[in-house]
Write an enzyme that holds these catalytic residues in place. Sequence first.
Site, PDB file in Angstrom:
ATOM      1  NE  ARG A  49      63.530 -73.892 -19.950  1.00 55.35           N
ATOM      2  CZ  ARG A  49      64.132 -74.484 -18.930  1.00 55.35           C
ATOM      3  NH1 ARG A  49      63.693 -74.306 -17.699  1.00 55.35           N
ATOM      4  NH2 ARG A  49      65.176 -75.262 -19.138  1.00 55.35           N
ATOM      5  NE  ARG A  54      64.730 -75.656 -11.890  1.00 56.53           N
ATOM      6  CZ  ARG A  54      63.597 -75.749 -12.581  1.00 56.53           C
ATOM      7  NH1 ARG A  54      62.439 -75.878 -11.962  1.00 56.53           N
ATOM      8  NH2 ARG A  54      63.615 -75.710 -13.910  1.00 56.53           N
ATOM      9  CG  ASP A  64      62.661 -70.128 -15.005  1.00 56.89           C
ATOM     10  OD1 ASP A  64      62.265 -71.163 -14.482  1.00 56.89           O
ATOM     11  OD2 ASP A  64      63.820 -69.674 -14.828  1.00 56.89           O
ATOM     12  CG  HIS A  88      65.354 -71.467 -11.603  1.00 58.19           C
ATOM     13  ND1 HIS A  88      64.847 -71.526 -12.879  1.00 58.19           N
ATOM     14  CD2 HIS A  88      66.256 -72.483 -11.514  1.00 58.19           C
ATOM     15  CE1 HIS A  88      65.430 -72.529 -13.533  1.00 58.19           C
ATOM     16  NE2 HIS A  88      66.277 -73.123 -12.722  1.00 58.19           N
TER      17      HIS A  88
END
Length: 318
Positions: free
Chosen positions: A156, A93, A153, A180
């Site tokens: 998840r 990212r 997240d 993140h």
Amino acid sequence: MENVRRRSKLTIVGAGSVGATTAYACQIRGVAQTIAIYDLDGDKARAEVLDLNHGVQFTPMTEIIGGNDIEVCRDSDVIVVTAGAKQKPGQTRLDLAGVNVAMTLDLVPRLLAVSPDAIVLMVSNPCDVLTYAALKASGLPRNRVFGSGTVLDSARLRFLLAQHAGVALGNVHAYIVGEHGDSEIAVWSSANISTIPVREWSRHGGNPLTEEDLDQVHHETVHAAYEIIQGKGATWYAIGLSCTRILEAVFNDEDRVLPVSSLLTDYKGVSDVCLSVPTIVNRAGAGTPLDIPMNDDEVGDLRSSADAVRGVGRSLGL
Ligand SMILES: NC(=O)c1ccc[n+]([C@@H]2O[C@H](COP(=O)([O-])OP(=O)(O)OC[C@H]3O[C@@H](n4cnc5c(N)ncnc54)[C@H](O)[C@@H]3O)[C@@H](O)[C@H]2O)c1
């Protein structure tokens, strides 16, 4: 007689996978009376608007508009930014920072010029760096500019923990904090299943959760996006739902605790960076981050995560 009622308005910037899915989920849940979709690609934005409008018969009444004229964003209550470059297979990212920071610095002042009272929710990556850039570009107080951060997240993490533990997801309480991204941290010291600390779960008759299991769950959480991007090019359903949950907390003034990314100031020794920790979200935006219990290792990892994210911002002049 003049109609003095104001309609609630959500603008989604970016009609790509994330923006369109967020619009779809928000439409189904009736988050706002008007949803506007703004994208540089006007044909794409208008096509998504048409497709969504053809489903209005089956959802709560929602006015859906859009295009490539910034005027479609005027008088929004909340603006969600999902525009910009996305990860290619193998990219992190943080690799997106340069191009997406430049976009954010250009975009946010233009959006606020037509919606000066809006709350801004940053979703594009790297989410924490862009939230910091948006906050600086806006000049707004910290509560009004925040990022979706580790809400996805944490979802998840909870999904995987529930699977390992053999228990309903709703009974799992656990947070991912920090970036993140690759340096994110699972706060195991306070993670619990129906008040039972995760490390004691098996002693109460549940499926064992060994240290190896916890490491595996953390690893899979951190790498989930890479696996999805490898398989279908991008992630969209779960981030669309995560955004919808955050937006409901704002529009419905819920005071809901969510691990959103916001500016931290002396949070366990971390300052001048946007990162995720559990935070109360309501109509005013992101409240004061909650000082949740963490052990020394977790605090150390949070500080390392802060250094990594801050370093990327500094390298781009933020
Ligand atoms: N925070 C999270 O948890 C999370 C999860 C998934 C994806 N993302 C990020 O969301 C972003 C979007 O991902 P995607 O898969 O929807 O990408 P996409 O390529 O499908 O869509 C991006 C859209 O942004 C538009 N755009 C680009 N620059 C713009 C500008 N200046 N103004 C208006 N529109 C502009 C493009 O035309 C395109 O339609 C990426 O940065 C991705 O990494 C974040």
